[in-house]
Design a protein around this motif. Structure first.
Motif, mmCIF file in Angstrom:
data_model
loop_
_atom_site.group_PDB
_atom_site.id
_atom_site.type_symbol
_atom_site.label_atom_id
_atom_site.label_comp_id
_atom_site.label_asym_id
_atom_site.label_seq_id
_atom_site.Cartn_x
_atom_site.Cartn_y
_atom_site.Cartn_z
ATOM 1 N N ASP A 86 -12.119 -35.579 20.158
ATOM 2 C CA ASP A 86 -11.508 -36.784 19.455
ATOM 3 C C ASP A 86 -11.886 -37.226 18.169
ATOM 4 O O ASP A 86 -11.518 -38.178 17.569
ATOM 5 N N THR A 87 -12.901 -36.456 17.588
ATOM 6 C CA THR A 87 -13.603 -36.819 16.428
ATOM 7 C C THR A 87 -12.724 -36.558 15.349
ATOM 8 O O THR A 87 -12.130 -35.423 15.197
ATOM 9 N N ALA A 88 -12.371 -37.713 14.458
ATOM 10 C CA ALA A 88 -11.446 -37.625 13.346
ATOM 11 C C ALA A 88 -11.314 -38.526 12.847
ATOM 12 O O ALA A 88 -12.064 -39.846 13.006
ATOM 13 N N VAL A 89 -10.597 -38.705 11.625
ATOM 14 C CA VAL A 89 -10.191 -39.781 10.763
ATOM 15 C C VAL A 89 -8.841 -40.568 11.393
ATOM 16 O O VAL A 89 -7.918 -39.577 11.419
ATOM 17 N N TYR A 90 -8.923 -41.817 11.959
ATOM 18 C CA TYR A 90 -7.578 -42.304 12.457
ATOM 19 C C TYR A 90 -7.087 -42.900 11.390
ATOM 20 O O TYR A 90 -7.731 -44.141 10.954
ATOM 21 N N TYR A 91 -5.500 -42.767 11.347
ATOM 22 C CA TYR A 91 -4.750 -43.573 10.126
ATOM 23 C C TYR A 91 -3.750 -44.380 11.367
ATOM 24 O O TYR A 91 -2.881 -43.801 12.139
ATOM 25 N N CYS A 92 -3.447 -45.450 10.923
ATOM 26 C CA CYS A 92 -2.067 -46.298 11.336
ATOM 27 C C CYS A 92 -1.193 -45.959 10.500
ATOM 28 O O CYS A 92 -1.330 -45.927 9.075
ATOM 29 N N LYS A 93 -0.054 -46.171 10.889
ATOM 30 C CA LYS A 93 1.232 -45.985 10.354
ATOM 31 C C LYS A 93 2.208 -46.934 10.591
ATOM 32 O O LYS A 93 2.262 -47.389 11.798
ATOM 33 N N ALA A 94 3.168 -47.764 9.641
ATOM 34 C CA ALA A 94 3.983 -48.792 10.078
ATOM 35 C C ALA A 94 5.343 -48.530 9.221
ATOM 36 O O ALA A 94 5.035 -48.243 8.096
ATOM 37 N N ASP A 95 6.536 -48.588 9.795
ATOM 38 C CA ASP A 95 7.786 -48.489 9.364
ATOM 39 C C ASP A 95 8.400 -49.922 9.118
ATOM 40 O O ASP A 95 8.356 -50.372 10.437
ATOM 41 N N LEU A 96 8.441 -50.384 8.215
ATOM 42 C CA LEU A 96 8.886 -51.516 7.417
ATOM 43 C C LEU A 96 10.401 -51.657 6.922
ATOM 44 O O LEU A 96 10.589 -50.747 6.254
ATOM 45 N N ARG A 97 10.922 -52.814 7.155
ATOM 46 C CA ARG A 97 12.256 -53.141 6.595
ATOM 47 C C ARG A 97 11.725 -54.140 5.458
ATOM 48 O O ARG A 97 11.273 -55.391 5.715
ATOM 49 N N ASP A 98 12.177 -54.178 4.227
ATOM 50 C CA ASP A 98 12.003 -55.042 3.246
ATOM 51 C C ASP A 98 13.123 -56.116 3.399
ATOM 52 O O ASP A 98 13.893 -55.949 4.168
ATOM 53 N N PHE A 99 13.097 -57.020 2.471
ATOM 54 C CA PHE A 99 14.179 -58.043 2.390
ATOM 55 C C PHE A 99 15.473 -57.538 1.990
ATOM 56 O O PHE A 99 16.487 -58.060 2.048
ATOM 57 N N ALA A 100 15.678 -56.418 1.673
ATOM 58 C CA ALA A 100 16.830 -55.659 1.064
ATOM 59 C C ALA A 100 17.480 -54.676 2.261
ATOM 60 O O ALA A 100 18.179 -53.869 2.066
ATOM 61 N N PHE A 101 16.663 -54.803 3.404
ATOM 62 C CA PHE A 101 16.691 -53.927 4.592
ATOM 63 C C PHE A 101 16.484 -52.562 4.417
ATOM 64 O O PHE A 101 17.222 -51.436 5.080
ATOM 65 N N ARG A 102 15.604 -52.372 3.314
ATOM 66 C CA ARG A 102 15.377 -50.934 3.044
ATOM 67 C C ARG A 102 14.119 -50.465 4.044
ATOM 68 O O ARG A 102 13.466 -51.326 4.108
ATOM 69 N N ARG A 103 14.345 -49.245 4.324
ATOM 70 C CA ARG A 103 13.141 -48.843 5.350
ATOM 71 C C ARG A 103 11.733 -48.182 4.518
ATOM 72 O O ARG A 103 12.225 -47.170 3.550
ATOM 73 N N ASN A 104 10.588 -48.465 4.489
ATOM 74 C CA ASN A 104 9.622 -47.898 4.005
ATOM 75 C C ASN A 104 8.504 -47.586 4.925
ATOM 76 O O ASN A 104 8.225 -48.441 5.871
ATOM 77 N N THR A 105 7.787 -46.542 4.731
ATOM 78 C CA THR A 105 6.723 -46.231 5.638
ATOM 79 C C THR A 105 5.164 -46.530 4.850
ATOM 80 O O THR A 105 5.229 -45.973 3.712
ATOM 81 N N TYR A 106 4.442 -47.124 5.467
ATOM 82 C CA TYR A 106 3.244 -47.303 4.931
ATOM 83 C C TYR A 106 1.925 -46.755 5.728
ATOM 84 O O TYR A 106 2.082 -46.806 7.164
ATOM 85 N N TRP A 107 0.798 -46.085 5.182
ATOM 86 C CA TRP A 107 -0.243 -45.839 5.785
ATOM 87 C C TRP A 107 -1.562 -46.532 5.615
ATOM 88 O O TRP A 107 -1.541 -47.125 4.501
ATOM 89 N N GLY A 108 -2.355 -46.625 6.390
ATOM 90 C CA GLY A 108 -3.881 -47.344 6.438
ATOM 91 C C GLY A 108 -4.730 -46.161 5.605
ATOM 92 O O GLY A 108 -4.215 -45.182 5.308
ATOM 93 N N GLN A 109 -5.862 -46.613 5.444
ATOM 94 C CA GLN A 109 -6.879 -46.158 4.548
ATOM 95 C C GLN A 109 -7.617 -45.081 5.413
ATOM 96 O O GLN A 109 -8.237 -44.197 5.054
ATOM 97 N N GLY A 110 -7.548 -45.278 6.836
ATOM 98 C CA GLY A 110 -8.154 -44.319 7.866
ATOM 99 C C GLY A 110 -9.466 -45.077 8.079
ATOM 100 O O GLY A 110 -10.180 -45.455 7.534
ATOM 101 N N THR A 111 -10.037 -44.907 9.460
ATOM 102 C CA THR A 111 -11.148 -45.015 10.111
ATOM 103 C C THR A 111 -11.692 -44.050 10.820
ATOM 104 O O THR A 111 -11.130 -43.174 11.460
ATOM 105 N N GLN A 112 -13.007 -43.844 10.489
ATOM 106 C CA GLN A 112 -13.673 -42.611 11.094
ATOM 107 C C GLN A 112 -14.084 -42.926 12.728
ATOM 108 O O GLN A 112 -14.716 -43.866 12.947
ATOM 109 N N VAL A 113 -13.731 -41.972 13.573
ATOM 110 C CA VAL A 113 -14.253 -41.837 14.767
ATOM 111 C C VAL A 113 -15.072 -40.734 15.169
ATOM 112 O O VAL A 113 -14.426 -39.748 14.724
ATOM 113 N N THR A 114 -16.244 -40.938 15.288
ATOM 114 C CA THR A 114 -17.135 -39.852 15.624
ATOM 115 C C THR A 114 -17.575 -39.690 17.362
ATOM 116 O O THR A 114 -18.243 -40.831 17.727
#
Length: 120
Positions: free
Chosen positions: A89-117
Motif C-alpha cells: 500500500d506504500t505510495a503517494v495518495y492523491y485526492c481528486k474532486a469533480d466540481l461544477r463552477d457557477f457557469a455549470f462547467r465541470r472541472n477536475t482538481y487534484w491534491g498535491q499528494g500525501t505519502q503513505v509508507t
C-alpha cells in the motif's frame, strides 16, 4: 482559486491504520464525485476509491474490505480510512474532486499528494 489540501499520511507498521483527509476550498457551485488515487514508485497512478455526491462508493479490488471512503458535504471534505495496511500500500495518495463552477462547467482538481509508507 480551488484548492485541495490533503493531510494524514505518514509511516505505519504493517497491519496498522491511517486516516487521510482532503478538504476542498475556493469558489465553486457544487462538488460531484470525489476520489482517492495512489502512485507507487515506478508505477502508474491507480484508482483506490471513489464516492459520489449521493454517497455511492466504489473500490479497487486490492483495497476492498480494508479501506473506507467517506465524505462530509458540509465541510467539503473526503476521507480515506486505511486499515490492515500492507507494504504494497506504500505510495503517494492523491485526492481528486469533480466540481461544477457557477457557469455549470465541470472541472477536475487534484491534491498535491500525501505519502503513505507501510514498513516495519
Amino acid at each position: 482559486q480551488v484548492q485541495l489540501l490533503e493531510s494524514g499520511g505518514g509511516l505505519v507498521q504493517p497491519g496498522g491504520s491511517l486516516r487521510l483527509s482532503c478538504a476542498v476550498s475556493g469558489r465553486f457551485r457544487s462538488i460531484n464525485a470525489m476520489g482517492w488515487y495512489r502512485q507507487a514508485p515506478g508505477k502508474q497512478r491507480e484508482l483506490v476509491a471513489t464516492i459520489t455526491s449521493g454517497g455511492s462508493t466504489d473500490y479497487a479490488d486490492s483495497v476492498k474490505g480494508r479501506f473506507t471512503i467517506s465524505r462530509d458535504n458540509v465541510k467539503n471534505t473526503v476521507y480515506l480510512q486505511l486499515n490492515s495496511l500492507k507494504p504494497e500500500d506504500t505510495a503517494v495518495y492523491y485526492c481528486k474532486a469533480d466540481l461544477r463552477d457557477f457557469a455549470f462547467r465541470r472541472n477536475t482538481y487534484w491534491g498535491q499528494g500525501t505519502q503513505v509508507t507501510v514498513s516495519s
